[in-house]
Scaffold this motif. Structure first.
Motif, PDB file in Angstrom:
ATOM      1  N   ARG A 166       0.828  -1.197   0.000  1.00  0.00           N
ATOM      2  CA  ARG A 166       0.000   0.000   0.000  1.00  0.00           C
ATOM      3  C   ARG A 166       0.869   1.257   0.000  1.00  0.00           C
ATOM      4  NH1 ARG A 166      -4.233   1.865   4.586  1.00  0.00           N
ATOM      5  NH2 ARG A 166      -5.127   3.568   3.413  1.00  0.00           N
ATOM      6  N   GLN A 167       0.555   2.158  -0.896  1.00  0.00           N
ATOM      7  CA  GLN A 167       1.286   3.411  -1.014  1.00  0.00           C
ATOM      8  C   GLN A 167       0.478   4.543  -0.375  1.00  0.00           C
ATOM      9  OE1 GLN A 167       4.383   3.427  -2.505  1.00  0.00           O
ATOM     10  NE2 GLN A 167       4.075   1.224  -2.510  1.00  0.00           N
ATOM     11  N   LYS A 168       1.129   5.648  -0.175  1.00  0.00           N
ATOM     12  CA  LYS A 168       0.430   6.814   0.333  1.00  0.00           C
ATOM     13  C   LYS A 168      -0.567   7.296  -0.706  1.00  0.00           C
ATOM     14  CE  LYS A 168       4.129   8.521   3.240  1.00  0.00           C
ATOM     15  NZ  LYS A 168       5.050   9.603   3.520  1.00  0.00           N
ATOM     16  N   LYS A 192      -4.147  11.818  -7.467  1.00  0.00           N
ATOM     17  CA  LYS A 192      -4.866  10.994  -8.442  1.00  0.00           C
ATOM     18  C   LYS A 192      -5.755   9.980  -7.727  1.00  0.00           C
ATOM     19  CE  LYS A 192      -4.106   7.797 -12.266  1.00  0.00           C
ATOM     20  NZ  LYS A 192      -3.102   7.080 -13.056  1.00  0.00           N
ATOM     21  N   TRP A 193      -5.210   9.323  -6.705  1.00  0.00           N
ATOM     22  CA  TRP A 193      -5.987   8.343  -5.957  1.00  0.00           C
ATOM     23  C   TRP A 193      -7.192   9.004  -5.295  1.00  0.00           C
ATOM     24  CZ3 TRP A 193      -7.890   7.421  -1.154  1.00  0.00           C
ATOM     25  CH2 TRP A 193      -8.299   6.127  -0.874  1.00  0.00           C
ATOM     26  N   MET A 194      -6.973  10.175  -4.701  1.00  0.00           N
ATOM     27  CA  MET A 194      -8.066  10.878  -4.021  1.00  0.00           C
ATOM     28  C   MET A 194      -9.162  11.268  -5.008  1.00  0.00           C
ATOM     29  SD  MET A 194      -7.567  10.839  -0.805  1.00  0.00           S
ATOM     30  CE  MET A 194      -8.818  11.983  -0.286  1.00  0.00           C
ATOM     31  N   ALA A 195      -8.801  11.688  -6.227  1.00  0.00           N
ATOM     32  CA  ALA A 195      -9.796  12.052  -7.236  1.00  0.00           C
ATOM     33  C   ALA A 195     -10.638  10.838  -7.614  1.00  0.00           C
ATOM     34  CB  ALA A 195      -9.103  12.634  -8.457  1.00  0.00           C
ATOM     35  N   ILE A 196      -9.991   9.694  -7.823  1.00  0.00           N
ATOM     36  CA  ILE A 196     -10.714   8.467  -8.160  1.00  0.00           C
ATOM     37  C   ILE A 196     -11.629   8.049  -7.007  1.00  0.00           C
ATOM     38  CG2 ILE A 196     -10.432   5.993  -8.633  1.00  0.00           C
ATOM     39  CD1 ILE A 196      -7.816   6.782 -10.108  1.00  0.00           C
TER      40      ILE A 196
END
Length: 77
Positions: free
Chosen positions: A39-41, A45-49
């Protein structure tokens, strides 16, 4: 004479500790520079998805509808 032996021993011990410290710094640098697995921070981009998913889920869409909306799946038979 006792102080001379203690000073010499102290200098030897300091030298040993400096060598050990240098080795530990190299090891620390290795761990700082290695690629992390798992698991990465969370980045932007992740938050938008994730936020897009939350909006769809809270509006009553099913998981499949959310996935189809975001990603085009090919039918395969």
């Amino acid at each position: 004479m006792d102080k001379v032996i203690n000073i010499e021993e102290a200098l030897k011990r300091i030298e040993e500790l400096e060598k050990e410290n240098a080795e530990l710094r190299e090891e620390l640098e290795y761990y700082r520079n290695r690629k992390l697995s798992g698991r990465q921070k969370h980045n932007a981009k992740w938050m938008a998805i994730y936020n897009d998913f939350v909006v769809g889920y809270e509006s009553g869409m099913t998981m499949v509808e959310i996935a189809k909306r975001k990603y085009k799946f090919k039918k395969s038979l």
